[in-house]
Enzyme design. Structure first.
Site, PDB file in Angstrom:
ATOM      1  N   ILE A  82       0.694  -1.313  -0.024  1.00 15.73           N
ATOM      2  CA  ILE A  82       0.053   0.062  -0.097  1.00 15.73           C
ATOM      3  C   ILE A  82       0.746   1.382   0.041  1.00 15.73           C
ATOM      4  CG2 ILE A  82      -1.961   1.470   1.020  1.00 15.73           C
ATOM      5  CD1 ILE A  82      -2.665  -1.485   0.051  1.00 15.73           C
ATOM      6  N   LYS A  83       0.657   1.941  -1.082  1.00 18.34           N
ATOM      7  CA  LYS A  83       1.391   3.341  -1.009  1.00 18.34           C
ATOM      8  C   LYS A  83       0.653   4.367  -0.388  1.00 18.34           C
ATOM      9  CE  LYS A  83       3.654   4.890  -4.746  1.00 18.34           C
ATOM     10  NZ  LYS A  83       3.904   5.221  -6.257  1.00 18.34           N
ATOM     11  N   ILE A  84       1.153   5.076   0.540  1.00 24.10           N
ATOM     12  CA  ILE A  84       0.467   6.204   1.361  1.00 24.10           C
ATOM     13  C   ILE A  84       1.394   7.327   1.348  1.00 24.10           C
ATOM     14  CG2 ILE A  84      -0.015   6.654   3.557  1.00 24.10           C
ATOM     15  CD1 ILE A  84      -0.019   3.657   4.540  1.00 24.10           C
TER      16      ILE A  84
END
Length: 214
Positions: A82-84
């Site tokens: 997951i890119k945050i």
């Protein structure tokens, strides 16, 4: 060093995979928008092509929304990361993701202090953008060196994923510094294999071979 392709174009990803170099994939909303396809559909296809980390970026700007997206994407496949975004709400979401063993990639990192926070919380990857720093007359590679030093000082397990790579020199410099991963546009991946002396040498060999009796 691991090579990721920075793309949501499955045809590009297949071509890079065929070269035998690909360890993973990073996507972002801009790259997905270029495909004109639904994001989930793209992700499901990519995980069938590449057996490695696949970064999927959230678009919510509050921690609650980010976590909702993170859990949804993470459920698609065990390789989803997951890119945050590197904002305060993103750090809140990161903390929960770490607690829930959801793999994370903190994106839009432009300073050593940001990277320090990311490593301290325990993200899987940190993504400093070297090309965008170069664009504003700042040395992007100096940031990679700073992060490498800080992470080594404290034995942080967060991997340095160099992003916004614009040319082969960025990749070579990242490797010399000791970055863990580089995410590379397909065009730059193709450039890595090219050298004018290679082309000249091959042309000469082939011309000389024509003189060899059959």
């Amino acid at each position: 060093m691991q090579f990721f392709i920075d793309s949501a174009d499955t045809e590009e990803i297949k071509q890079a995979q065929a070269m035998g170099l690909l360890d993973g994939v990073t996507t972002n909303p801009s790259l997905v928008a270029k495909t004109g396809r639904k994001f989930k559909e793209v992700l499901e296809e990519i995980v069938e092509i590449v057996d490695g980390p696949i970064s999927a970026e959230v678009v919510s700007t509050d921690a609650k929304g980010m976590l909702k997206e993170a859990r949804e994407y993470a459920s698609i496949h065990e390789n989803i990361v997951i890119k945050i975004p590197m904002i305060v709400e993103g750090l809140k979401a990161l903390k929960v993701c770490v607690e829930e063993n959801i793999k994370t990639n903190i994106t839009l990192v432009f300073s050593a202090s940001q990277a320090l926070m990311v490593g301290k919380i325990g993200a899987t990857y940190v993504s400093p953008f070297v090309g965008r720093l170069d664009d504003i007359s700042t040395d992007g590679m100096e940031l990679i060196q700073q992060i490498r030093t800080i992470y080594d000082n404290y034995a942080f397990e967060t991997q340095i994923l160099v992003a916004s790579i614009r040319h082969p020199i960025h990749l070579v410099q990242s490797a010399l510094i000791g970055a863990d991963v580089a995410t590379i546009p397909f065009q730059v991946i193709q450039q890595l294999a090219k050298h004018p002396l290679t082309d000249i040498g091959l042309e000469k060999f082939l011309k000389d071979w024509e003189k060899v009796p059959s």
